[in-house]
Structure formats: structure tokens, C-alpha cells
Design a protein around this motif. Structure first.
Motif, PDB file in Angstrom:
ATOM      1  N   ASN A  51       1.020  -1.302   0.072  1.00 15.82           N
ATOM      2  CA  ASN A  51      -0.005  -0.035   0.075  1.00 15.82           C
ATOM      3  C   ASN A  51       0.833   1.196  -0.039  1.00 15.82           C
ATOM      4  O   ASN A  51       0.793   2.069   0.794  1.00 15.82           O
ATOM      5  CB  ASN A  51      -0.852   0.160   1.061  1.00 15.82           C
ATOM      6  CG  ASN A  51      -2.063   1.106   1.175  1.00 15.82           C
ATOM      7  OD1 ASN A  51      -2.578   1.568  -0.110  1.00 15.82           O
ATOM      8  ND2 ASN A  51      -2.581   1.411   2.105  1.00 15.82           N
ATOM      9  N   GLY A  86      -0.526   4.786  -0.528  1.00 15.16           N
ATOM     10  CA  GLY A  86      -1.780   4.874  -0.243  1.00 15.16           C
ATOM     11  C   GLY A  86      -2.738   4.449  -1.578  1.00 15.16           C
ATOM     12  O   GLY A  86      -3.845   5.030  -1.824  1.00 15.16           O
ATOM     13  N   HIS A 145      -4.328   1.852  -2.343  1.00 12.38           N
ATOM     14  CA  HIS A 145      -5.399   1.231  -2.177  1.00 12.38           C
ATOM     15  C   HIS A 145      -6.599   1.785  -2.198  1.00 12.38           C
ATOM     16  O   HIS A 145      -7.723   1.314  -2.363  1.00 12.38           O
ATOM     17  CB  HIS A 145      -5.514   0.402  -0.800  1.00 12.38           C
ATOM     18  CG  HIS A 145      -4.609  -0.854  -0.897  1.00 12.38           C
ATOM     19  ND1 HIS A 145      -4.096  -1.606   0.214  1.00 12.38           N
ATOM     20  CD2 HIS A 145      -3.509  -1.187  -1.585  1.00 12.38           C
ATOM     21  CE1 HIS A 145      -3.401  -2.501   0.042  1.00 12.38           C
ATOM     22  NE2 HIS A 145      -3.119  -2.381  -1.199  1.00 12.38           N
ATOM     23  N   ARG A 146      -6.556   3.309  -1.996  1.00 12.73           N
ATOM     24  CA  ARG A 146      -7.728   3.981  -2.048  1.00 12.73           C
ATOM     25  C   ARG A 146      -8.307   4.121  -3.462  1.00 12.73           C
ATOM     26  O   ARG A 146      -9.612   4.343  -3.621  1.00 12.73           O
ATOM     27  CB  ARG A 146      -7.396   5.555  -1.803  1.00 12.73           C
ATOM     28  CG  ARG A 146      -7.049   5.535  -0.074  1.00 12.73           C
ATOM     29  CD  ARG A 146      -6.437   6.766   0.469  1.00 12.73           C
ATOM     30  NE  ARG A 146      -5.351   7.399  -0.377  1.00 12.73           N
ATOM     31  CZ  ARG A 146      -4.804   8.503  -0.392  1.00 12.73           C
ATOM     32  NH1 ARG A 146      -5.315   9.583   0.475  1.00 12.73           N
ATOM     33  NH2 ARG A 146      -3.673   8.988  -0.917  1.00 12.73           N
ATOM     34  N   TRP A 147      -7.455   4.340  -4.614  1.00 13.68           N
ATOM     35  CA  TRP A 147      -7.965   4.295  -6.024  1.00 13.68           C
ATOM     36  C   TRP A 147      -7.911   3.146  -6.797  1.00 13.68           C
ATOM     37  O   TRP A 147      -8.183   3.008  -7.882  1.00 13.68           O
ATOM     38  CB  TRP A 147      -7.001   5.549  -6.602  1.00 13.68           C
ATOM     39  CG  TRP A 147      -5.759   5.421  -6.703  1.00 13.68           C
ATOM     40  CD1 TRP A 147      -4.907   6.104  -5.347  1.00 13.68           C
ATOM     41  CD2 TRP A 147      -4.651   4.853  -7.298  1.00 13.68           C
ATOM     42  NE1 TRP A 147      -3.558   5.798  -5.693  1.00 13.68           N
ATOM     43  CE2 TRP A 147      -3.464   4.981  -7.052  1.00 13.68           C
ATOM     44  CE3 TRP A 147      -4.785   4.105  -8.624  1.00 13.68           C
ATOM     45  CZ2 TRP A 147      -2.412   4.617  -7.488  1.00 13.68           C
ATOM     46  CZ3 TRP A 147      -3.939   3.691  -9.318  1.00 13.68           C
ATOM     47  CH2 TRP A 147      -2.570   3.980  -8.779  1.00 13.68           C
TER      48      TRP A 147
END
Length: 240
Positions: free
Chosen positions: A220, A223, A225-227
Motif C-alpha cells: 500500500n 496509499g 489502495h484508495r484508488w
């Protein structure tokens, strides 16, 4: 006296090596042997049904899109059974009945049925696709079945062609057929598939960059994993 003895004798006599020519000496390699190839009874591609046959009294079932049938890599039918030639899908997609007919007619005209054979490696159209009439209001339930398709994943072998022939003989019309499909595909031979597989393994083994796409997604980083989509988390941004 043979040529080698004559040349050694002339080299001892003269300081500079003389020019020795052999006129008319030609060497042609023997043609490949096809004794191990067995021709099947039916050499041409079979006719594919446009609509699947259901038992009498059974209403044809409708189905959701189920795009997962086209996403990802093919893990089963990704090699050539006869280890000769064929057409392989490079991305996912759907095959309609008209695409089956296009491949059957094009290959049937171009191939020599006396020493070549072809066979399907995909199923007949079985997944129903519904469609609403143009200009209709929303609502009223799911539309009627318009046609049937066959979902294809990346790496799936669509058809095979073999027999007593070389790849140079079939490459031209197999490439033309592959370019007419609704997704990216290519004409391949067994040697080409092995080279591609070995090249991928070598690149992965000799990669000196530790920050691969798999490492970045699993940890990750940034970050991501957010998109990222669930399919990116599974296939690591491949076969999208």
C-alpha cells in the motif's frame, strides 16, 4: 588427393595462400519430416451453432454481464495441444457467432485440407446478452435476449492449426484472421509461445528493482489502495 591435402601442399610451396574455388558444390538441408503427425478425420473447422439448444419446455435463462469471465489471465487453455500453430488472445473480450463464421470461412478457404487441419479451442456462444428496443421507457424488467457470446480471457488459445506444413505457410492468413477479431490477438507457433514464457521468467528473475508493481500494491505504498480496483489488487495492474 583431397582438397585439404592440396591446400596444405600449396601453403608449403607459396608464402601467400592461393585462392581455391570449388565450382558447383552446393549443400541443401533435408526437408523436415512429418511422419509423426496424424491427420484427423475432419480437417476443417466445425460449424458453430448460433443459439444454444435447450431441452424442450425450458425457457432460455437470462444472465448478468459477469465481466469477471473476461478479466484476468487464462490459466487452463493457454498452450497448444498439437504444439504447432494457432491464434491466441492478448486481451479479454467476447466472441459473437459472426466472428466464429468469419474465422471458419477465412481459414477454410486459405488452408490446404489435404495436409492441414484446424480445430476450435473455445466453446460455442453460450452467455446470453439482453437488449432493450430503442426509444423504450425505463423499467418493465430485464430486456429480451438479443444474442449469445463466448467470453475470452487474455492468453486463451482460440483455435489451432496444424498438419504437414511450416509456420511461414500459415502465418499470413492466421494474422489476417487475428486482426479481424473484436479484441487484440496474434498468430503464434509453439516456439513463439515458449520464447514468450521464457522471456517473462527471465525478466522476473533478473529484475534488480525491488519496487515492483506487486510489492508496491501489497505494501500500500502511497496509499494506492484508495484508488485501485479489486481486480488491480488481484492481478497487480495486469490484464486490465
Amino acid at each position: 588427393m583431397n582438397i585439404r591435402t592440396l591446400s596444405n601442399l600449396l601453403l608449403k610451396t607459396y608464402k601467400t595462400p592461393p585462392l581455391i574455388q570449388i565450382c558447383g558444390f552446393k549443400h541443401f538441408p533435408a526437408p523436415p519430416s512429418y511422419d509423426h503427425i496424424k491427420m484427423p478425420d475432419r480437417t476443417k473447422l466445425t460449424i458453430i451453432e448460433k443459439v444454444p439448444q435447450y431441452p424442450p419446455g425450458l425457457r432460455p435463462p437470462k444472465m448478468q454481464k459477469r465481466l469477471r469471465y473476461m478479466r484476468g489471465a487464462e490459466t487452463l487453455h493457454n498452450f497448444l495441444l498439437y504444439k504447432q500453430y494457432g491464434i491466441v488472445a492478448l486481451t479479454g473480450g467476447r466472441l459473437k457467432w459472426i466472428h466464429f463464421e468469419m474465422m471458419r470461412l477465412a481459414i477454410g478457404r486459405a488452408m490446404d485440407t489435404q495436409r492441414m487441419f484446424a480445430l476450435w479451442r473455445v466453446d460455442a456462444p453460450w452467455q446470453p446478452v439482453t437488449k432493450r428496443g430503442q426509444g423504450q421507457r425505463l423499467g418493465g424488467g430485464k430486456g429480451a435476449i438479443d444474442h449469445y457470446v463466448t467470453p475470452i480471457k487474455a492468453g486463451r488459445v482460440i483455435l489451432e492449426l496444424g498438419g504437414k506444413c511450416e509456420y511461414a505457410e500459415v502465418q499470413d492468413f492466421l494474422h489476417k484472421v487475428a486482426m479481424k477479431l473484436p479484441f487484440k490477438a496474434m498468430a503464434v507457433s509453439h516456439q513463439m509461445l515458449e520464447k514468450i514464457r521464457l522471456k517473462e521468467e527471465e525478466d522476473e528473475r533478473n529484475n534488480v528493482n525491488p519496487y515492483t508493481m506487486k510489492y508496491v500494491i501489497q505494501n500500500n505504498m502511497g496509499g494506492c489502495h484508495r484508488w485501485l480496483s479489486p481486480f488491480d489488487l488481484k492481478w497487480f495492474c495486469k490484464h486490465t
